[in-house]
Scaffold this motif. Structure first.
Motif, short mmCIF file in Angstrom:
data_model
loop_
_atom_site.label_atom_id
_atom_site.label_comp_id
_atom_site.label_asym_id
_atom_site.label_seq_id
_atom_site.Cartn_x
_atom_site.Cartn_y
_atom_site.Cartn_z
N PHE A 10 1.03 -1.19 -0.06
CA PHE A 10 0.13 0.05 0.05
C PHE A 10 0.85 1.12 0.23
O PHE A 10 1.77 1.16 0.64
N THR A 20 -8.73 9.76 4.92
CA THR A 20 -9.67 8.58 4.90
C THR A 20 -10.25 8.16 6.24
O THR A 20 -11.74 8.18 6.18
N VAL A 24 -15.13 8.83 10.28
CA VAL A 24 -15.15 7.80 11.02
C VAL A 24 -15.33 7.91 12.41
O VAL A 24 -14.48 8.51 12.98
N GLN A 45 -9.41 -1.00 13.52
CA GLN A 45 -10.29 -0.36 12.73
C GLN A 45 -9.60 0.62 11.62
O GLN A 45 -9.99 0.61 10.57
N ALA A 48 -8.41 -1.80 8.80
CA ALA A 48 -9.41 -2.00 8.11
C ALA A 48 -10.11 -0.94 6.93
O ALA A 48 -10.53 -1.11 5.95
N VAL A 49 -10.09 0.39 7.84
CA VAL A 49 -10.44 1.19 6.81
C VAL A 49 -9.56 1.68 5.78
O VAL A 49 -9.93 2.03 4.57
N ILE A 50 -8.51 1.91 6.05
CA ILE A 50 -7.26 2.28 5.05
C ILE A 50 -6.88 1.16 3.94
O ILE A 50 -6.52 1.56 3.14
N THR A 51 -7.26 -0.09 4.46
CA THR A 51 -6.86 -1.22 3.68
C THR A 51 -8.15 -1.76 2.82
O THR A 51 -7.70 -2.59 1.76
N ARG A 52 -9.17 -1.67 3.22
CA ARG A 52 -10.41 -2.26 2.91
C ARG A 52 -10.15 -3.56 3.11
O ARG A 52 -10.96 -4.54 2.15
N GLN A 53 -9.79 -3.93 3.86
CA GLN A 53 -9.56 -5.55 4.02
C GLN A 53 -10.13 -6.17 5.34
O GLN A 53 -10.28 -5.29 6.23
N ASP A 54 -10.23 -7.37 5.49
CA ASP A 54 -11.12 -7.82 6.78
C ASP A 54 -10.05 -7.60 7.84
O ASP A 54 -8.96 -8.05 7.43
N ARG A 55 -10.52 -7.59 9.13
CA ARG A 55 -9.66 -7.51 10.26
C ARG A 55 -8.76 -8.77 10.68
O ARG A 55 -7.64 -8.50 11.00
#
Length: 102
Positions: A10, A20, A24, A45, A48-55
């Motif tokens: 990233f 981003t 939030v 959190q 998850a927000v910055i990568t858009r991946q599951d935690r």
């Protein structure tokens, strides 16, 4: 800055993370946290927000390393523990280096 989180590269910047995370709402902090702006966010959190991946796909350590590299303040639960309240006598005794009588 190029950061690897969950085996994916990233390109993150401090300004990008601030943008981003704007708007939030922070979840309650129970573990590691990062201070973004004036808010304390759980590190998972933010990841998850910055990568858009599951935690579950990344560790808190990966996100913490990236956030520290970008200049954000990260905290662990052990750093947030307040020192025990001491009486004035105990404080003065500790400063002098002698043990206080019980």
């Amino acid at each position: 800055m190029r950061c690897v989180i969950a085996r994916f590269p990233f390109d993150l910047t401090k300004v990008g993370v601030l943008e981003t995370m704007k708007g939030v709402k922070p979840e309650p902090v129970t573990g590691d946290s990062v201070i973004i702006g004036r808010r304390h966010y759980p590190i998972k959190q933010v990841g998850a927000v910055i990568t858009r991946q599951d935690r579950r796909d990344f560790s808190a350590g990966e996100v913490t390393r990236a956030m520290r590299a970008l200049g954000f303040t990260c905290r662990t639960p052990s750093e947030d523990v307040a020192p025990p309240d001491l009486t004035p006598l105990q404080t003065a005794t500790a400063m002098l280096g002698a043990s206080a009588p019980v």
